[in-house]
Design a protein around this motif. Structure first.
Motif, PDB file in Angstrom:
ATOM      1  N   ARG A 110     -15.632  89.476  97.824  1.00 21.36           N
ATOM      2  CA  ARG A 110     -14.586  88.510  98.199  1.00 21.36           C
ATOM      3  C   ARG A 110     -13.288  88.747  97.436  1.00 21.36           C
ATOM      4  O   ARG A 110     -12.207  88.545  97.985  1.00 21.36           O
ATOM      5  CB  ARG A 110     -15.061  87.074  97.942  1.00 21.36           C
ATOM      6  CG  ARG A 110     -16.306  86.687  98.705  1.00 21.36           C
ATOM      7  CD  ARG A 110     -16.594  85.199  98.572  1.00 21.36           C
ATOM      8  NE  ARG A 110     -16.822  84.791  97.195  1.00 21.36           N
ATOM      9  CZ  ARG A 110     -16.126  83.846  96.557  1.00 21.36           C
ATOM     10  NH1 ARG A 110     -15.147  83.227  97.175  1.00 21.36           N
ATOM     11  NH2 ARG A 110     -16.428  83.519  95.318  1.00 21.36           N
ATOM     12  N   PHE A 111     -13.382  89.126  96.171  1.00 28.30           N
ATOM     13  CA  PHE A 111     -12.205  89.319  95.323  1.00 28.30           C
ATOM     14  C   PHE A 111     -11.999  90.811  95.088  1.00 28.30           C
ATOM     15  O   PHE A 111     -12.953  91.582  94.977  1.00 28.30           O
ATOM     16  CB  PHE A 111     -12.394  88.644  93.970  1.00 28.30           C
ATOM     17  CG  PHE A 111     -12.373  87.141  93.993  1.00 28.30           C
ATOM     18  CD1 PHE A 111     -12.443  86.411  95.170  1.00 28.30           C
ATOM     19  CD2 PHE A 111     -12.306  86.432  92.790  1.00 28.30           C
ATOM     20  CE1 PHE A 111     -12.423  85.034  95.181  1.00 28.30           C
ATOM     21  CE2 PHE A 111     -12.292  85.046  92.783  1.00 28.30           C
ATOM     22  CZ  PHE A 111     -12.355  84.341  93.969  1.00 28.30           C
TER      23      PHE A 111
ATOM     24  N   LEU B  26     -12.262  82.070 100.121  1.00 24.40           N
ATOM     25  CA  LEU B  26     -12.337  81.175  98.978  1.00 24.40           C
ATOM     26  C   LEU B  26     -13.262  79.992  99.245  1.00 24.40           C
ATOM     27  O   LEU B  26     -13.357  79.486 100.374  1.00 24.40           O
ATOM     28  CB  LEU B  26     -10.944  80.684  98.601  1.00 24.40           C
ATOM     29  CG  LEU B  26     -10.109  81.723  97.830  1.00 24.40           C
ATOM     30  CD1 LEU B  26      -8.630  81.367  97.885  1.00 24.40           C
ATOM     31  CD2 LEU B  26     -10.593  81.819  96.407  1.00 24.40           C
ATOM     32  N   LYS B  27     -13.921  79.563  98.180  1.00 20.16           N
ATOM     33  CA  LYS B  27     -14.873  78.455  98.234  1.00 20.16           C
ATOM     34  C   LYS B  27     -14.419  77.371  97.271  1.00 20.16           C
ATOM     35  O   LYS B  27     -13.725  77.657  96.286  1.00 20.16           O
ATOM     36  CB  LYS B  27     -16.254  78.934  97.827  1.00 20.16           C
ATOM     37  CG  LYS B  27     -16.776  80.113  98.630  1.00 20.16           C
ATOM     38  CD  LYS B  27     -18.112  80.597  98.071  1.00 20.16           C
ATOM     39  CE  LYS B  27     -18.636  81.798  98.852  1.00 20.16           C
ATOM     40  NZ  LYS B  27     -19.944  82.280  98.304  1.00 20.16           N
TER      41      LYS B  27
ATOM     42  N   ASP C 230     -14.592  78.024  93.625  1.00 19.25           N
ATOM     43  CA  ASP C 230     -13.618  78.930  93.003  1.00 19.25           C
ATOM     44  C   ASP C 230     -12.472  78.146  92.355  1.00 19.25           C
ATOM     45  O   ASP C 230     -11.622  78.759  91.691  1.00 19.25           O
ATOM     46  CB  ASP C 230     -13.034  79.889  94.049  1.00 19.25           C
ATOM     47  CG  ASP C 230     -14.056  80.851  94.599  1.00 19.25           C
ATOM     48  OD1 ASP C 230     -14.037  81.075  95.832  1.00 19.25           O
ATOM     49  OD2 ASP C 230     -14.873  81.381  93.821  1.00 19.25           O
ATOM     50  N   THR C 231     -12.443  76.853  92.539  1.00 16.82           N
ATOM     51  CA  THR C 231     -11.404  76.027  91.940  1.00 16.82           C
ATOM     52  C   THR C 231     -11.460  76.118  90.423  1.00 16.82           C
ATOM     53  O   THR C 231     -12.504  75.887  89.816  1.00 16.82           O
ATOM     54  CB  THR C 231     -11.558  74.559  92.379  1.00 16.82           C
ATOM     55  OG1 THR C 231     -11.335  74.471  93.789  1.00 16.82           O
ATOM     56  CG2 THR C 231     -10.561  73.668  91.646  1.00 16.82           C
TER      57      THR C 231
ATOM     58  N   SER D 147      -7.194  82.566 101.714  1.00 16.17           N
ATOM     59  CA  SER D 147      -6.946  83.665 100.781  1.00 16.17           C
ATOM     60  C   SER D 147      -5.769  83.354  99.874  1.00 16.17           C
ATOM     61  O   SER D 147      -4.870  82.582 100.235  1.00 16.17           O
ATOM     62  CB  SER D 147      -6.645  84.957 101.557  1.00 16.17           C
ATOM     63  OG  SER D 147      -7.750  85.357 102.341  1.00 16.17           O
TER      64      SER D 147
ATOM     65  N   VAL E 223      -9.269  74.903  95.709  1.00 12.76           N
ATOM     66  CA  VAL E 223      -9.785  75.180  97.043  1.00 12.76           C
ATOM     67  C   VAL E 223     -10.381  73.896  97.593  1.00 12.76           C
ATOM     68  O   VAL E 223     -11.341  73.365  97.036  1.00 12.76           O
ATOM     69  CB  VAL E 223     -10.837  76.297  97.030  1.00 12.76           C
ATOM     70  CG1 VAL E 223     -11.284  76.622  98.449  1.00 12.76           C
ATOM     71  CG2 VAL E 223     -10.292  77.542  96.333  1.00 12.76           C
TER      72      VAL E 223
ATOM     73  N   MET F 133      -7.921  87.288  96.477  1.00  7.38           N
ATOM     74  CA  MET F 133      -9.088  86.423  96.647  1.00  7.38           C
ATOM     75  C   MET F 133      -9.203  86.015  98.105  1.00  7.38           C
ATOM     76  O   MET F 133      -8.300  85.379  98.643  1.00  7.38           O
ATOM     77  CB  MET F 133      -8.950  85.187  95.760  1.00  7.38           C
ATOM     78  CG  MET F 133      -8.717  85.519  94.285  1.00  7.38           C
ATOM     79  SD  MET F 133      -8.766  84.069  93.212  1.00  7.38           S
ATOM     80  CE  MET F 133      -7.325  83.192  93.788  1.00  7.38           C
ATOM     81  N   ASN F 134     -10.283  86.404  98.728  1.00  3.15           N
ATOM     82  CA  ASN F 134     -10.544  86.076 100.134  1.00  3.15           C
ATOM     83  C   ASN F 134     -11.778  85.185 100.245  1.00  3.15           C
ATOM     84  O   ASN F 134     -12.571  85.098  99.309  1.00  3.15           O
ATOM     85  CB  ASN F 134     -10.755  87.357 100.939  1.00  3.15           C
ATOM     86  CG  ASN F 134      -9.551  88.274 100.929  1.00  3.15           C
ATOM     87  OD1 ASN F 134      -8.405  87.813 100.878  1.00  3.15           O
ATOM     88  ND2 ASN F 134      -9.791  89.570 100.991  1.00  3.15           N
TER      89      ASN F 134
ATOM     90  N   VAL G  39     -18.233  86.769  92.899  1.00  3.23           N
ATOM     91  CA  VAL G  39     -16.999  87.107  93.617  1.00  3.23           C
ATOM     92  C   VAL G  39     -17.056  88.479  94.282  1.00  3.23           C
ATOM     93  O   VAL G  39     -16.119  88.855  94.985  1.00  3.23           O
ATOM     94  CB  VAL G  39     -15.764  87.034  92.693  1.00  3.23           C
ATOM     95  CG1 VAL G  39     -15.706  85.693  91.984  1.00  3.23           C
ATOM     96  CG2 VAL G  39     -15.719  88.187  91.705  1.00  3.23           C
TER      97      VAL G  39
END
Length: 119
Positions: free
Chosen positions: A67-68, A86-87, A90-91, A17, A117, A83-84, A64
């Motif tokens: 998750r966000f 994360l993948k 998401d970078t 996160s 990430v 942001m939880n 998102v």
């Protein structure tokens, strides 16, 4: 005018996160909404989420949702992006932008903060 400064980006492992902050200054009394956008290498900038300055209305891009979470502390003139889960996808460099009450587009942008990430 409105000035925006993002912070909070860093390297994080997948599943982790982060909380990004967007500090606003200047004519914040005239801000209608603030959005978060992101841009990954060799991709177009994409909309992530937005919130009205009153905090009453939010929008999220599908990737998102769940998750966000975007939130605003108008007393501190700061918008947050939690942001939880994360993948790696998401970078990106994350930017916040402000839309004023008499405008239909985001006219003011910050310089961005890098989120990476790792898998």
């Amino acid at each position: 005018q409105v000035q925006l400064v993002e912070s909070g980006g860093r390297l994080v492992q997948a599943g982790g996160s982060l909380r990004l902050s967007c500090a606003a200054s200047g004519r914040t009394w005239n801000v209608y909404s603030v959005g978060w956008f992101r841009k990954a290498p060799e991709t177009e900038r994409e909309f992530v989420t937005s919130i009205t300055w009153s905090g009453g209305t939010t929008y999220y891009t599908d990737s998102v949702k769940g998750r966000f979470t975007i939130s605003v502390d108008s007393a501190k003139n700061t918008v947050y992006l939690q942001m939880n889960s994360l993948k790696p996808e998401d970078t990106a460099v994350y930017y916040c932008a402000a839309k004023m009450k008499d405008r239909s587009r985001y006219d003011y942008w910050g310089r961005g903060t890098q989120v990476t990430v790792s898998s």
